[in-house]
Design a protein around this motif. Structure first.
Motif, PDB file in Angstrom:
ATOM      1  N   GLN A  60      20.313 -29.388 -16.706  1.00 25.55           N
ATOM      2  CA  GLN A  60      21.048 -28.149 -16.935  1.00 25.55           C
ATOM      3  C   GLN A  60      20.611 -27.483 -18.236  1.00 25.55           C
ATOM      4  O   GLN A  60      20.367 -26.271 -18.278  1.00 25.55           O
ATOM      5  N   LYS A  63      17.174 -25.975 -17.793  1.00 26.43           N
ATOM      6  CA  LYS A  63      17.204 -24.729 -17.032  1.00 26.43           C
ATOM      7  C   LYS A  63      17.593 -23.562 -17.935  1.00 26.43           C
ATOM      8  O   LYS A  63      16.988 -22.479 -17.892  1.00 26.43           O
ATOM      9  N   GLU A  79      13.823 -17.421  -8.636  1.00 28.20           N
ATOM     10  CA  GLU A  79      14.625 -18.338  -7.820  1.00 28.20           C
ATOM     11  C   GLU A  79      14.877 -19.606  -8.615  1.00 28.20           C
ATOM     12  O   GLU A  79      14.005 -20.052  -9.364  1.00 28.20           O
ATOM     13  N   PHE A  80      16.056 -20.182  -8.464  1.00 24.99           N
ATOM     14  CA  PHE A  80      16.319 -21.475  -9.084  1.00 24.99           C
ATOM     15  C   PHE A  80      17.431 -22.194  -8.336  1.00 24.99           C
ATOM     16  O   PHE A  80      18.267 -21.568  -7.674  1.00 24.99           O
ATOM     17  N   SER A  81      17.429 -23.519  -8.435  1.00 28.12           N
ATOM     18  CA  SER A  81      18.492 -24.328  -7.834  1.00 28.12           C
ATOM     19  C   SER A  81      18.541 -25.665  -8.562  1.00 28.12           C
ATOM     20  O   SER A  81      17.535 -26.149  -9.069  1.00 28.12           O
ATOM     21  N   ILE A  82      19.746 -26.247  -8.606  1.00 25.54           N
ATOM     22  CA  ILE A  82      19.959 -27.565  -9.187  1.00 25.54           C
ATOM     23  C   ILE A  82      20.697 -28.402  -8.155  1.00 25.54           C
ATOM     24  O   ILE A  82      21.699 -27.963  -7.598  1.00 25.54           O
ATOM     25  N   GLU A  83      20.210 -29.610  -7.909  1.00 23.22           N
ATOM     26  CA  GLU A  83      20.780 -30.462  -6.877  1.00 23.22           C
ATOM     27  C   GLU A  83      20.964 -31.874  -7.411  1.00 23.22           C
ATOM     28  O   GLU A  83      20.070 -32.413  -8.066  1.00 23.22           O
ATOM     29  N   THR A 107      19.618 -36.003 -10.636  1.00 22.63           N
ATOM     30  CA  THR A 107      19.676 -34.541 -10.686  1.00 22.63           C
ATOM     31  C   THR A 107      18.260 -33.968 -10.776  1.00 22.63           C
ATOM     32  O   THR A 107      17.451 -34.439 -11.579  1.00 22.63           O
ATOM     33  N   GLY A 109      15.927 -30.140 -10.636  1.00 23.87           N
ATOM     34  CA  GLY A 109      15.953 -28.687 -10.768  1.00 23.87           C
ATOM     35  C   GLY A 109      14.706 -28.059 -10.172  1.00 23.87           C
ATOM     36  O   GLY A 109      13.624 -28.670 -10.163  1.00 23.87           O
ATOM     37  N   TYR A 110      14.876 -26.859  -9.651  1.00 24.78           N
ATOM     38  CA  TYR A 110      13.769 -26.104  -9.053  1.00 24.78           C
ATOM     39  C   TYR A 110      13.862 -24.674  -9.545  1.00 24.78           C
ATOM     40  O   TYR A 110      14.925 -24.054  -9.466  1.00 24.78           O
ATOM     41  N   LEU A 111      12.755 -24.153 -10.068  1.00 26.61           N
ATOM     42  CA  LEU A 111      12.768 -22.803 -10.630  1.00 26.61           C
ATOM     43  C   LEU A 111      11.434 -22.122 -10.343  1.00 26.61           C
ATOM     44  O   LEU A 111      10.372 -22.722 -10.530  1.00 26.61           O
ATOM     45  N   ASN A 208       9.253 -27.855 -11.026  1.00 29.69           N
ATOM     46  CA  ASN A 208      10.118 -28.899 -10.499  1.00 29.69           C
ATOM     47  C   ASN A 208      10.382 -29.886 -11.636  1.00 29.69           C
ATOM     48  O   ASN A 208       9.430 -30.468 -12.186  1.00 29.69           O
TER      49      ASN A 208
END
Length: 295
Positions: A60, A63, A79-83, A107, A109-111, A208
């Motif tokens: 986090q 990011k 674009e971004f996502s955290i999973e 965890t 992250g993708y950005l 990534n």
């Protein structure tokens, strides 16, 4: 005489047509030669794309730091996502109504970002400093100069074609359809070149990143209903009370069947009377047989 004049006229007409065709062909060749001679290669249209995968301390925070860095470089986040994916979980009894939940999760992250192409190398170096270590990174350069030039020349040809169609404009549907088709194709070529310019100006980088597995504990409600039952002594006393209640209900049920009970008693005594009578008869018969045998 008339025949000779007609033959001479036909020959002159044929020579005239050939001459016009040769002049038209030479004109077309000249225009093509001029076009070829005036073609100049555009500035290099190099599209850069990059990919990076790296490990960080906190996804986090990374990011947020990346977003600030991208904005400072004049880029944008596309674009971004955290999973977070649970690796393992367990529940330990803490008290009667609470459990300690222990969860191990990972965890990632993708950005996807767009940064000015001239700052791409500097940006990747900044990311390398943020990362704990870099798993892999790559960059690809795609030269679109020829495709850009092709679209530009074809667009110009469309402009020339539209001008010629407009000069001989008519209300025939074929001319209208041809003009619309050429205009649409011209727009497509212009749009493609605009997209190439945008991708040349701003490079796309895919990031990534991940962190070590995290273990988190928290107190949650006990969802095992058996644990909420009363203690053994309480349950024993409740069982006795419940047994007495059941016994009373049985007595009440029997009292409702008093007629059947009377009938049953009557049948019992009747059967007992006949059994006793038969027994006496059998005893008397046996006694008579014994007396006869003695005599």
């Amino acid at each position: 005489m008339k025949r000779n004049i007609i033959a001479i006229a036909i020959i002159l007409a044929l020579f005239g047509c050939n001459a016009e065709k040769k002049d038209y062909a030479s004109t077309d060749k000249g225009s093509m030669a001029d076009t070829t001679a005036t073609v100049e290669l555009p500035a290099e249209k190099i599209i850069k794309t990059a990919d990076m995968r790296f490990r960080v301390k906190d996804v986090q925070n990374t990011k947020e730091q990346l977003s600030k860095t991208i904005k400072a470089e004049g880029g944008t986040v596309a674009e971004f996502s955290i999973e977070s994916s649970i690796q393992e979980t367990d529940k330990v009894k803490q008290s009667t109504d609470s459990l300690k939940e222990i969860t191990s999760y990972r965890t990632q992250g993708y950005l996807v970002a767009k940064v000015p192409s001239e700052k791409l190398d500097e940006f990747t170096n900044t990311i390398a400093k943020i990362a704990v270590f870099v798993d892999n990174q790559s960059m690809k350069m795609d030269d679109q100069s020829i495709a850009y030039l092709s679209n530009k020349l074809k667009a110009q040809n469309r402009v020339d074609a539209i001008e010629k169609i407009n000069k001989v404009a008519s209300k025939k549907s074929t001319n209208v359809e041809s003009s619309l088709y050429i205009k649409d194709d011209y727009v497509d070529r212009r749009i493609e070149n605009m997209q190439i310019d945008s991708r040349v100006k701003f490079s796309t980088i895919t990031l990534n990143f991940y962190q070590d597995n995290t273990v988190k504990t928290m107190i949650v409600a006990n969802d095992n209903l058996y644990d909420y039952r009363p203690a053994f002594i309480n349950r024993l006393w409740l069982g006795i009370v419940n047994g007495w209640t059941i016994f009373k209900e049985i007595i009440i049920a029997i009292s409702n069947l008093w007629m059947l009970i009377l009938v049953g008693i009557a049948i019992f005594f009747t059967i007992k009377h006949f059994i006793r009578k038969n027994k006496l008869a059998m005893d008397e018969a046996t006694k008579n047989m014994i007396d006869q045998a003695r005599q």
